[in-house]
Design a protein around this motif. Structure first.
Motif, PDB file in Angstrom:
ATOM      1  N   SER A  56      46.288  50.452  31.946  1.00 52.77           N
ATOM      2  CA  SER A  56      46.077  51.359  30.809  1.00 52.77           C
ATOM      3  C   SER A  56      44.608  51.763  30.776  1.00 52.77           C
ATOM      4  CB  SER A  56      46.467  50.683  29.499  1.00 52.77           C
ATOM      5  OG  SER A  56      46.353  51.602  28.440  1.00 52.77           O
ATOM      6  N   HIS A  57      44.289  52.769  29.955  1.00 57.60           N
ATOM      7  CA  HIS A  57      42.963  53.401  30.006  1.00 57.60           C
ATOM      8  C   HIS A  57      42.699  53.799  31.456  1.00 57.60           C
ATOM      9  CE1 HIS A  57      41.386  51.569  25.949  1.00 57.60           C
ATOM     10  NE2 HIS A  57      42.415  52.399  25.813  1.00 57.60           N
ATOM     11  N   HIS A  58      43.707  54.398  32.056  1.00 57.97           N
ATOM     12  CA  HIS A  58      43.685  54.732  33.491  1.00 57.97           C
ATOM     13  C   HIS A  58      44.679  55.876  33.704  1.00 57.97           C
ATOM     14  CE1 HIS A  58      44.444  54.311  37.799  1.00 57.97           C
ATOM     15  NE2 HIS A  58      43.355  53.558  37.872  1.00 57.97           N
TER      16      HIS A  58
ATOM     17  N   GLY B 112      41.233  59.547  15.780  1.00 59.75           N
ATOM     18  CA  GLY B 112      40.157  58.799  16.440  1.00 59.75           C
ATOM     19  C   GLY B 112      40.347  57.309  16.555  1.00 59.75           C
ATOM     20  N   GLU B 113      41.449  56.882  17.175  1.00 57.35           N
ATOM     21  CA  GLU B 113      41.604  55.446  17.456  1.00 57.35           C
ATOM     22  C   GLU B 113      40.633  55.023  18.547  1.00 57.35           C
ATOM     23  OE1 GLU B 113      43.290  51.814  19.417  1.00 57.35           O
ATOM     24  OE2 GLU B 113      42.832  53.761  20.270  1.00 57.35           O
ATOM     25  N   GLU B 114      40.392  55.927  19.507  1.00 61.58           N
ATOM     26  CA  GLU B 114      39.498  55.580  20.626  1.00 61.58           C
ATOM     27  C   GLU B 114      38.038  55.747  20.187  1.00 61.58           C
ATOM     28  OE1 GLU B 114      40.668  54.178  23.152  1.00 61.58           O
ATOM     29  OE2 GLU B 114      42.741  54.842  23.396  1.00 61.58           O
ATOM     30  N   PRO B 115      37.159  54.941  20.783  1.00 63.90           N
ATOM     31  CA  PRO B 115      35.808  54.822  20.219  1.00 63.90           C
ATOM     32  C   PRO B 115      34.811  55.907  20.658  1.00 63.90           C
ATOM     33  CG  PRO B 115      36.095  53.231  21.973  1.00 63.90           C
ATOM     34  CD  PRO B 115      37.421  53.946  21.838  1.00 63.90           C
TER      35      PRO B 115
ATOM     36  N   SER C 103      50.692  56.118  15.428  1.00 68.52           N
ATOM     37  CA  SER C 103      49.637  55.596  16.283  1.00 68.52           C
ATOM     38  C   SER C 103      48.594  56.716  16.403  1.00 68.52           C
ATOM     39  CB  SER C 103      50.240  55.153  17.624  1.00 68.52           C
ATOM     40  OG  SER C 103      49.320  54.408  18.384  1.00 68.52           O
ATOM     41  N   HIS C 104      48.191  57.065  17.600  1.00 68.57           N
ATOM     42  CA  HIS C 104      47.122  58.070  17.742  1.00 68.57           C
ATOM     43  C   HIS C 104      47.394  58.981  18.925  1.00 68.57           C
ATOM     44  CE1 HIS C 104      45.231  55.992  21.268  1.00 68.57           C
ATOM     45  NE2 HIS C 104      45.867  54.961  20.743  1.00 68.57           N
ATOM     46  N   VAL C 105      46.850  60.190  18.900  1.00 72.44           N
ATOM     47  CA  VAL C 105      47.008  61.092  20.053  1.00 72.44           C
ATOM     48  C   VAL C 105      45.661  61.512  20.643  1.00 72.44           C
ATOM     49  CG1 VAL C 105      49.301  61.905  19.368  1.00 72.44           C
ATOM     50  CG2 VAL C 105      47.289  63.201  18.641  1.00 72.44           C
TER      51      VAL C 105
ATOM     52  N   TYR D 244      50.257  57.804  27.785  1.00 71.45           N
ATOM     53  CA  TYR D 244      51.158  57.084  26.878  1.00 71.45           C
ATOM     54  C   TYR D 244      50.451  56.357  25.744  1.00 71.45           C
ATOM     55  CZ  TYR D 244      54.318  57.851  30.789  1.00 71.45           C
ATOM     56  OH  TYR D 244      55.055  58.437  31.776  1.00 71.45           O
ATOM     57  N   ASP D 245      49.211  55.914  25.986  1.00 70.39           N
ATOM     58  CA  ASP D 245      48.459  55.136  24.998  1.00 70.39           C
ATOM     59  C   ASP D 245      48.366  55.917  23.687  1.00 70.39           C
ATOM     60  OD1 ASP D 245      46.532  53.820  23.487  1.00 70.39           O
ATOM     61  OD2 ASP D 245      44.969  53.883  25.029  1.00 70.39           O
ATOM     62  N   GLY D 246      48.945  55.391  22.635  1.00 73.41           N
ATOM     63  CA  GLY D 246      48.907  56.048  21.331  1.00 73.41           C
ATOM     64  C   GLY D 246      49.974  57.106  21.179  1.00 73.41           C
TER      65      GLY D 246
ATOM     66  N   GLU E 148      52.269  48.250  26.116  1.00 75.90           N
ATOM     67  CA  GLU E 148      51.594  46.944  26.068  1.00 75.90           C
ATOM     68  C   GLU E 148      50.156  47.025  26.551  1.00 75.90           C
ATOM     69  OE1 GLU E 148      53.239  43.843  28.617  1.00 75.90           O
ATOM     70  OE2 GLU E 148      51.326  42.796  28.460  1.00 75.90           O
ATOM     71  N   GLN E 149      49.888  47.805  27.590  1.00 72.70           N
ATOM     72  CA  GLN E 149      48.556  47.943  28.190  1.00 72.70           C
ATOM     73  C   GLN E 149      48.132  46.692  28.949  1.00 72.70           C
ATOM     74  OE1 GLN E 149      46.735  49.408  24.220  1.00 72.70           O
ATOM     75  NE2 GLN E 149      45.974  50.898  25.691  1.00 72.70           N
ATOM     76  N   GLY E 150      49.067  45.801  29.201  1.00 74.89           N
ATOM     77  CA  GLY E 150      48.814  44.602  29.981  1.00 74.89           C
ATOM     78  C   GLY E 150      50.076  44.330  30.785  1.00 74.89           C
TER      79      GLY E 150
HETATM   80 MN    MN Z   1      43.392  53.047  24.019  1.00 75.48          MN
END
Ligand code: MN
Ligand code: GLV
Ligand code: MN
Length: 406
Positions: free
Chosen positions: A378-380, A120-123, A75-77, A86-88, A188-190
């Motif tokens: 998520s994103h939080h 760079g998964e995040e924009p 995934s991504h870091v 945790y995301d990525g 999951e992010q949801g």
């Molecule tokens: Mn993300």
């Protein structure tokens, strides 16, 4: 080091700790240091780390049959702004943990297994997933000069500053025929899994964003001396448009479209000047392409209507238009088999967030494994998944890799 300790340590590579969350954007010195640390974890788990010319990190566990198409997982870091830990990160550190567990259990893979941390998964540059896009040949050298971050730094410039080579795109290409399948473990992010009390989400499709920038131009003028009736205020037009975007996404034919304006740039941005120009960055997503298209068209029409009524000029510029993908039935079935073997409850579900698996999934079989996110956050900074839930995800990943690599 346990997976939880590893996640906590990676969280210390942070450019904005004062904000409470984690900010670790791609191609920054902090990101580079974090990636070096992840490469050390790969080496510790017996893998051979290597960074490709654009900054994707791979760690290889060679299989008994090195010529057989390999199994990829990762995934991504990098993080978005003021994000969680945790995301990525789970998909990379969890994959290293899964490999370490399989190795400790005496498993000898026939196919090589490779763990990847995509760059760079995040924009940061408007478009997300730049590392995986480069690996499958979906960004050109011209794109690297065109796509820039909020400070105007292009991908090419940021890559070069980080010691990578924007002119080496060809050398970063991953031949899809050398990959049996890619599996991405992710939070999951949801709140679907938490709501239903299920332990694992087996992703069947990934929804995709259509992102674009709307610019409204009016007339900047003195905030004290310009009567209300003589204004062409770009921000008031933008405010109306934001509300309309919410209404249009909510009323979408599929019922699953989501619409967000996460960026608003107001110029000149002074308290005593009527806003002359506003840029809105709009993110519209659905796994139903026709509904997404319908909502995007309606938003552009609404922008013109609002602008016409308020005497504003309007321009619309594309950012990214991705295609939703279906996960490969064999990978889905393999993951379900791993859940059954472990006695874990699972749910087949669609990913509302995008992932690198969505990009590479256009070129090779992919699948995704989700674990619950507390309160669906998520994103939080408060993003959280409990250690036993993380461990369940790693166990399912290990079971999936074992089957795919046999
Ligand atoms: Mn993300
Ligand atoms: C990924 O971070 C997304 O925005 O879906
Ligand atoms: Mn992610």
């Amino acid at each position: 080091m346990t997976l939880d300790e590893a996640i906590a340590t990676l969280a210390t590579f942070n450019d904005d700790p004062a904000a409470g969350g984690i900010t670790r954007e791609i191609y920054t010195p902090t990101y580079g240091a974090a990636l070096d640390w992840v490469a050390e974890r790969m080496a510790e788990a017996g893998m051979e780390p290597r960074v490709d010319p654009v900054g994707n990190l791979f760690g290889r566990w060679p299989g008994a049959d090195p010529a057989a198409p390999q199994v990829l997982t990762g995934s991504h870091v990098d993080t978005t702004l003021n994000a969680g830990r945790y995301d990525g990160v789970l998909g990379v550190l969890g994959a290293i943990d899964a490999v370490a567990r399989l190795r400790a259990a005496g498993f000898v893979p026939r196919r090589s297994i490779e763990v990847v941390a995509w760059a760079g998964e995040e924009p940061r540059f408007g478009t997300g997933c730049v590392g995986s896009r480069m690996a499958v040949g979906e960004l050109t050298r011209a794109d690297l000069d065109r796509l820039a971050d909020r400070d105007g730094v292009t991908i090419a410039a940021a890559m070069a500053a980080a010691g990578h080579d924007p002119d080496a795109l060809a050398a970063a290409r991953l031949d899809p025929t050398t990959v049996r399948a890619l599996v991405e473990l992710h939070i999951e992010q949801g709140a679907v899994l938490e709501t239903h009390g299920e332990q694992i989400g087996v992703v069947t499709a990934i929804a995709a964003p259509h992102d674009f920038r709307i610019t409204l131009r009016g007339a900047p003028n003195h905030a004290g001396a310009t009567p209300m009736g003589l204004r062409r205020d770009a921000l008031v037009g933008a405010a109306e448009l934001v509300t309309e975007i919410e209404r249009l996404a909510t009323a979408s034919p599929s019922g699953t479209t989501v619409g967000t304006v996460g960026v608003l740039r107001v110029r000149p941005g002074a308290i005593n000047v009527v806003p002359g120009e506003v840029e809105l960055e709009v993110d519209i997503r659905d796994s139903d392409l026709a509904s997404r298209r319908h909502v995007v068209d309606a938003i552009v029409a609404a922008a013109h209507t609002i602008a016409g009524r308020r005497g504003l000029a309007v321009t619309v510029a594309p950012i990214v238009e991705d295609v939703p993908i279906a996960c490969h039935p064999e990978v889905v079935a393999t993951t379900l088999a791993a859940c059954t073997e472990l006695g874990l409850t699972s749910r087949a579900m669609i990913s509302g967030a995008y992932h690198d698996a969505m990009i590479v999934g256009r070129h090779m079989p992919v699948g995704m494994i989700f674990v619950p996110s507390r309160d669906g956050l998520s994103h939080h900074p408060d993003e959280y998944t409990a250690p036993d839930q993380l461990a369940a995800g790693v166990a399912v990943l290990a079971g999936t890799l074992r089957r795919l690599a046999a």
